[in-house]
Design a protein around this motif. Structure first.
Motif, mmCIF file in Angstrom:
data_model
loop_
_atom_site.group_PDB
_atom_site.id
_atom_site.type_symbol
_atom_site.label_atom_id
_atom_site.label_comp_id
_atom_site.label_asym_id
_atom_site.label_seq_id
_atom_site.Cartn_x
_atom_site.Cartn_y
_atom_site.Cartn_z
ATOM 1 N N ARG A 85 10.723 4.680 1.850
ATOM 2 C CA ARG A 85 9.978 5.913 2.133
ATOM 3 C C ARG A 85 10.184 6.322 3.584
ATOM 4 N NH1 ARG A 85 5.515 7.068 -1.108
ATOM 5 N NH2 ARG A 85 5.542 9.050 0.007
ATOM 6 N N LYS A 86 10.571 7.557 3.811
ATOM 7 C CA LYS A 86 10.663 8.090 5.170
ATOM 8 C C LYS A 86 9.282 8.585 5.579
ATOM 9 C CE LYS A 86 12.448 9.435 9.016
ATOM 10 N NZ LYS A 86 12.717 8.412 10.034
ATOM 11 N N MET A 87 8.797 8.123 6.728
ATOM 12 C CA MET A 87 7.460 8.475 7.188
ATOM 13 C C MET A 87 7.522 9.029 8.605
ATOM 14 S SD MET A 87 5.314 5.096 5.873
ATOM 15 C CE MET A 87 6.074 4.001 7.089
ATOM 16 N N ASP A 88 6.478 9.727 8.996
ATOM 17 C CA ASP A 88 6.288 10.051 10.410
ATOM 18 C C ASP A 88 5.591 8.844 11.020
ATOM 19 O OD1 ASP A 88 7.375 12.566 10.152
ATOM 20 O OD2 ASP A 88 5.453 13.558 9.822
ATOM 21 N N VAL A 89 6.279 8.149 11.915
ATOM 22 C CA VAL A 89 5.757 6.898 12.477
ATOM 23 C C VAL A 89 5.382 7.108 13.942
ATOM 24 C CG1 VAL A 89 6.270 4.481 12.988
ATOM 25 C CG2 VAL A 89 7.152 5.525 10.884
ATOM 26 N N PHE A 110 7.079 -0.598 14.994
ATOM 27 C CA PHE A 110 7.924 -1.651 14.430
ATOM 28 C C PHE A 110 7.451 -2.035 13.029
ATOM 29 C CE2 PHE A 110 8.097 -2.308 19.107
ATOM 30 C CZ PHE A 110 9.388 -1.821 19.272
ATOM 31 N N LEU A 111 6.145 -2.104 12.833
ATOM 32 C CA LEU A 111 5.632 -2.312 11.481
ATOM 33 C C LEU A 111 6.004 -1.114 10.604
ATOM 34 C CD1 LEU A 111 4.013 -3.903 9.406
ATOM 35 C CD2 LEU A 111 1.935 -2.810 10.281
ATOM 36 N N GLY A 112 5.922 0.095 11.165
ATOM 37 C CA GLY A 112 6.308 1.285 10.430
ATOM 38 C C GLY A 112 7.764 1.237 9.993
ATOM 39 N N ALA A 113 8.643 0.787 10.881
ATOM 40 C CA ALA A 113 10.070 0.675 10.538
ATOM 41 C C ALA A 113 10.277 -0.356 9.422
ATOM 42 C CB ALA A 113 10.866 0.280 11.780
ATOM 43 N N HIS A 114 9.526 -1.441 9.491
ATOM 44 C CA HIS A 114 9.602 -2.462 8.441
ATOM 45 C C HIS A 114 9.166 -1.883 7.097
ATOM 46 C CE1 HIS A 114 9.061 -6.191 6.265
ATOM 47 N NE2 HIS A 114 7.758 -5.988 6.165
ATOM 48 N N VAL A 115 8.089 -1.117 7.088
ATOM 49 C CA VAL A 115 7.593 -0.515 5.847
ATOM 50 C C VAL A 115 8.614 0.483 5.293
ATOM 51 C CG1 VAL A 115 5.799 0.973 4.861
ATOM 52 C CG2 VAL A 115 5.160 -0.877 6.430
ATOM 53 N N GLU A 116 9.194 1.298 6.175
ATOM 54 C CA GLU A 116 10.234 2.241 5.730
ATOM 55 C C GLU A 116 11.408 1.497 5.102
ATOM 56 O OE1 GLU A 116 10.157 6.284 8.361
ATOM 57 O OE2 GLU A 116 11.045 4.526 9.340
ATOM 58 N N ARG A 117 11.821 0.431 5.737
ATOM 59 C CA ARG A 117 12.970 -0.342 5.250
ATOM 60 C C ARG A 117 12.670 -0.962 3.883
ATOM 61 N NH1 ARG A 117 13.628 -2.976 9.657
ATOM 62 N NH2 ARG A 117 12.213 -4.679 9.124
ATOM 63 N N VAL A 131 0.834 -1.205 0.000
ATOM 64 C CA VAL A 131 0.000 0.000 0.000
ATOM 65 C C VAL A 131 0.867 1.253 0.000
ATOM 66 C CG1 VAL A 131 -1.643 1.367 1.346
ATOM 67 C CG2 VAL A 131 -1.996 -1.089 1.079
ATOM 68 N N VAL A 132 1.835 1.320 0.906
ATOM 69 C CA VAL A 132 2.677 2.515 1.015
ATOM 70 C C VAL A 132 3.499 2.723 -0.249
ATOM 71 C CG1 VAL A 132 4.607 3.559 2.277
ATOM 72 C CG2 VAL A 132 2.713 2.503 3.531
ATOM 73 N N ALA A 133 3.951 1.649 -0.858
ATOM 74 C CA ALA A 133 4.755 1.762 -2.079
ATOM 75 C C ALA A 133 3.986 2.437 -3.207
ATOM 76 C CB ALA A 133 5.238 0.384 -2.521
ATOM 77 N N GLN A 134 2.668 2.370 -3.162
ATOM 78 C CA GLN A 134 1.845 2.943 -4.229
ATOM 79 C C GLN A 134 1.442 4.393 -3.969
ATOM 80 O OE1 GLN A 134 -1.531 0.347 -4.853
ATOM 81 N NE2 GLN A 134 -0.251 -1.462 -5.142
ATOM 82 N N LEU A 135 1.762 4.931 -2.793
ATOM 83 C CA LEU A 135 1.340 6.288 -2.455
ATOM 84 C C LEU A 135 2.212 7.331 -3.166
ATOM 85 C CD1 LEU A 135 0.675 5.869 1.377
ATOM 86 C CD2 LEU A 135 -0.995 5.864 -0.488
ATOM 87 N N PRO A 136 1.658 8.542 -3.419
ATOM 88 C CA PRO A 136 2.428 9.598 -4.079
ATOM 89 C C PRO A 136 3.735 9.891 -3.349
ATOM 90 C CG PRO A 136 0.110 10.211 -3.925
ATOM 91 C CD PRO A 136 0.272 8.955 -3.126
ATOM 92 N N LYS A 137 4.791 10.042 -4.098
ATOM 93 C CA LYS A 137 6.125 10.221 -3.515
ATOM 94 C C LYS A 137 6.348 11.621 -2.932
ATOM 95 C CE LYS A 137 7.986 6.187 -4.854
ATOM 96 N NZ LYS A 137 6.746 5.456 -5.177
ATOM 97 N N ASP A 138 5.531 12.587 -3.336
ATOM 98 C CA ASP A 138 5.776 13.976 -2.957
ATOM 99 C C ASP A 138 4.923 14.454 -1.785
ATOM 100 O OD1 ASP A 138 3.422 13.793 -4.367
ATOM 101 O OD2 ASP A 138 3.707 15.651 -5.483
ATOM 102 N N ARG A 139 4.272 13.522 -1.068
ATOM 103 C CA ARG A 139 3.422 13.911 0.058
ATOM 104 C C ARG A 139 3.887 13.212 1.336
ATOM 105 N NH1 ARG A 139 -2.620 12.896 -1.825
ATOM 106 N NH2 ARG A 139 -3.047 13.801 0.237
#
Length: 307
Positions: A163-167, A152-159, A135-143
């Motif tokens: 994508r750098k996210m506010d987790v 921990f799931l957030g860190a896995h998704v970032e890795r 899901v995250v891989a498909q989100l717009p890159k500029d937002r």
């Protein structure tokens, strides 16, 4: 009432009520055995959306029953024990989400399914552990992205996505309690075993360095992998309720939990007797206010469509 009679009564009431029982992989074995479907959060949400039954008995925790109620406003959704909550869902409030949205008006809120209906209603899309990366891989890159509530799931998704996210700094108390030393000990005792770990585990990042061939999977993905893998022995890092389904779906193989006390007391509040009482008395009905339900439904349907 004896167990055999309870099972018989549950089956009778299911037919009488036109009911379906959905159970999470972490439920007690006796509950899994009377369920019509056993799975992870994504699979359960899909079954809830597809069922023709008039009554849904949700053998899981509160946010899962809420999800079923959001998807089925015209059906009766029952939770056998109202105290079956979730420590992870409790880590974040709607106010926390609104605060971030106010500071990031162009931001995207990605909510793990382990959240309340009120939090889901503020999200752009929901995810589960099995499809969060996709899901995250498909989100717009500029937002900017706000990922909540499991860090921990957030860190896995970032890795996985880069994508750098506010987790949000939330955690599941059971998975956070699984430590690197627990895994090291289990792997040392079973050097030939495959290692399957849930992405909510607090030591997941360390584990990937320690064992690069580790498989980071949701509970249903673990079951599917164990069935297909040629391996005969597996070390499992998640809540121990999954062991019943693993042994059932992959008979003859050996499954070793990294911690035998990795037990969610909320999941275990649902018992066979409570499932019976829920069907008998049509309790406890879970409802979601219509404005919240409609907003949350959009985010959940986005989750169901992916993966």
């Amino acid at each position: 009432m004896e167990r055999t009679e309870l099972i018989r009564e549950v089956e009778r009431l299911k037919a009488e009520r036109n009911a379906v029982i959905l159970a999470h992989n972490y439920q007690l074995p006796e509950v899994q055995e009377v369920a019509d479907y056993v799975g992870d959060s994504l699979g359960l949400a899909r079954r809830a959306a597809e069922t023709d039954a008039r009554v849904i008995v949700f053998a899981g925790v509160h946010f899962m029953a809420e999800t079923a109620a959001i998807l089925n406003p015209d059906k009766t959704v029952l939770l056998p024990d109202l105290e079956a909550g979730c420590s992870l869902a409790d880590t974040i409030t709607p106010e926390d989400v609104r605060r971030w949205k106010d500071e990031h008006p162009d931001g995207i809120v990605v909510a793990y399914v382990n959240t309340t209906a009120e939090v889901k209603a503020l999200a752009d899309v929901c995810v589960t552990s099995s499809n969060a990366v996709e899901v995250v891989a498909q989100l717009p890159k500029d937002r900017p992205i706000f990922f909540l509530p499991d860090m921990f799931l957030g860190a896995h998704v970032e890795r996985e996505t880069g994508r750098k996210m506010d987790v949000w700094m939330g955690e599941c108390h059971v998975h956070a309690g699984i430590r690197t030393e627990d895994i090291e000990r289990a792997l040392a005792a079973h050097p030939g075993a495959e290692f399957l770990i849930h992405p909510e585990c607090g030591c997941s990042t360390n584990c990937l360095f320690m064992k690069p061939d580790a498989k980071m999977l949701s509970t249903s993905q673990m079951v599917a992998h164990a069935k297909e893998s040629p391996a005969q022995e597996f070390v499992i890092a998640t809540e121990v309720g999954i062991l019943h389904q693993l042994a059932k779906q992959a008979p003859g193989k050996t499954f070793i939990p990294v911690r035998e006390d990795a037990i969610c007391e909320y999941m275990k509040k649902i018992t066979l007797e409570k499932v019976y009482e829920s069907l008998r008395d049509l309790k406890h009905v879970i409802t979601v206010p219509e404005p919240t339900r409609q907003a949350a439904q959009r985010a959940i349907e986005g989750m169901i469509a992916v993966g």
